[in-house]
Design a protein around this motif. Sequence first.
Motif, mmCIF file in Angstrom:
data_model
loop_
_atom_site.group_PDB
_atom_site.id
_atom_site.type_symbol
_atom_site.label_atom_id
_atom_site.label_comp_id
_atom_site.label_asym_id
_atom_site.label_seq_id
_atom_site.Cartn_x
_atom_site.Cartn_y
_atom_site.Cartn_z
ATOM 1 N N GLU A 14 0.842 -1.201 0.000
ATOM 2 C CA GLU A 14 0.000 0.000 0.000
ATOM 3 C C GLU A 14 0.879 1.254 0.000
ATOM 4 O O GLU A 14 1.924 1.284 0.644
ATOM 5 C CB GLU A 14 -0.882 -0.028 1.256
ATOM 6 N N PRO A 15 0.470 2.303 -0.730
ATOM 7 C CA PRO A 15 1.265 3.543 -0.710
ATOM 8 C C PRO A 15 1.268 4.160 0.695
ATOM 9 O O PRO A 15 0.392 3.880 1.519
ATOM 10 C CB PRO A 15 0.558 4.448 -1.706
ATOM 11 N N ILE A 16 2.230 5.048 0.938
ATOM 12 C CA ILE A 16 2.413 5.639 2.268
ATOM 13 C C ILE A 16 1.169 6.383 2.739
ATOM 14 O O ILE A 16 0.799 6.290 3.901
ATOM 15 C CB ILE A 16 3.664 6.548 2.318
ATOM 16 N N TYR A 17 0.507 7.107 1.852
ATOM 17 C CA TYR A 17 -0.690 7.828 2.269
ATOM 18 C C TYR A 17 -1.809 6.863 2.656
ATOM 19 O O TYR A 17 -2.619 7.142 3.530
ATOM 20 C CB TYR A 17 -1.151 8.829 1.212
ATOM 21 N N GLY A 18 -1.858 5.702 2.026
ATOM 22 C CA GLY A 18 -2.846 4.689 2.397
ATOM 23 C C GLY A 18 -2.553 4.101 3.765
ATOM 24 O O GLY A 18 -3.456 3.830 4.551
ATOM 25 N N LYS A 19 -1.263 3.897 4.060
ATOM 26 C CA LYS A 19 -0.870 3.386 5.380
ATOM 27 C C LYS A 19 -1.235 4.401 6.470
ATOM 28 O O LYS A 19 -1.734 4.034 7.530
ATOM 29 C CB LYS A 19 0.631 3.101 5.411
ATOM 30 N N ILE A 20 -0.969 5.667 6.180
ATOM 31 C CA ILE A 20 -1.297 6.713 7.165
ATOM 32 C C ILE A 20 -2.804 6.757 7.384
ATOM 33 O O ILE A 20 -3.276 6.814 8.523
ATOM 34 C CB ILE A 20 -0.758 8.082 6.695
ATOM 35 N N TRP A 21 -3.588 6.702 6.305
ATOM 36 C CA TRP A 21 -5.043 6.745 6.428
ATOM 37 C C TRP A 21 -5.560 5.538 7.209
ATOM 38 O O TRP A 21 -6.442 5.653 8.054
ATOM 39 C CB TRP A 21 -5.703 6.838 5.059
ATOM 40 N N SER A 22 -4.993 4.365 6.938
ATOM 41 C CA SER A 22 -5.426 3.156 7.657
ATOM 42 C C SER A 22 -5.161 3.276 9.148
ATOM 43 O O SER A 22 -5.984 2.877 9.976
ATOM 44 C CB SER A 22 -4.706 1.926 7.099
ATOM 45 N N SER A 23 -4.007 3.849 9.504
ATOM 46 C CA SER A 23 -3.724 4.004 10.935
ATOM 47 C C SER A 23 -4.610 5.079 11.556
ATOM 48 O O SER A 23 -5.014 4.961 12.714
ATOM 49 C CB SER A 23 -2.250 4.309 11.163
ATOM 50 N N LEU A 24 -4.930 6.138 10.809
ATOM 51 C CA LEU A 24 -5.813 7.177 11.343
ATOM 52 C C LEU A 24 -7.236 6.658 11.556
ATOM 53 O O LEU A 24 -7.916 7.082 12.486
ATOM 54 C CB LEU A 24 -5.838 8.399 10.414
ATOM 55 N N LYS A 25 -7.680 5.757 10.714
ATOM 56 C CA LYS A 25 -9.036 5.204 10.862
ATOM 57 C C LYS A 25 -9.160 4.391 12.142
ATOM 58 O O LYS A 25 -10.242 4.286 12.705
ATOM 59 C CB LYS A 25 -9.401 4.322 9.661
ATOM 60 N N ARG A 26 -8.061 3.835 12.620
ATOM 61 C CA ARG A 26 -8.097 3.057 13.866
ATOM 62 C C ARG A 26 -7.962 3.938 15.105
ATOM 63 O O ARG A 26 -8.228 3.509 16.206
ATOM 64 C CB ARG A 26 -6.979 2.009 13.856
ATOM 65 N N PHE A 27 -7.549 5.195 14.919
ATOM 66 C CA PHE A 27 -7.254 6.064 16.056
ATOM 67 C C PHE A 27 -8.438 6.301 17.000
ATOM 68 O O PHE A 27 -8.276 6.144 18.202
ATOM 69 C CB PHE A 27 -6.696 7.407 15.574
#
Length: 157
Positions: A14-27
Amino acid sequence: MTKDLSRVSEFKTEPIYGKIWSSLKRFPGVLAKGADKSPATSGPAAAALISGGIGCFTMMVAHHLSDTSKEREKILKDLGGWIPGSHNPSKLWGNIGSYAGKETMLLIGWLVSWVILYFLWKDKQIKSKTIFFWIFFLFVAATAMSWHPLFPYLPLH
């Protein structure tokens, strides 16, 4: 097990922005869990909430004092000199003048009252009705103090 491995391999590609978004969704889930033990007293929270109202009320008192005396307005303008834009010589960008001092009075009133109320109430249980009353009263009073018909000596800018 294979489902978990495929999910891990998807995450690696997954691209870096997708990884960041995935972690933010769990926040928010972390915040929703809450504390393991509820607070024993409401005093510290009451101090934090009520001090905001005290800060706003302090700002409006400073506003009235500055509008009734040029000397006090100059003192407030000097007090707020640390705020960027308070003494800007540019006509394009202007300056906020004595409002910077009024903002400073809000900060001083808020922080000083928060510290004082915290130490007075840190071990006390404050009723929610009391907290609501003081928050409501202080914010309504601060708002009413900006209404020209109640204070006709205030200039209409």
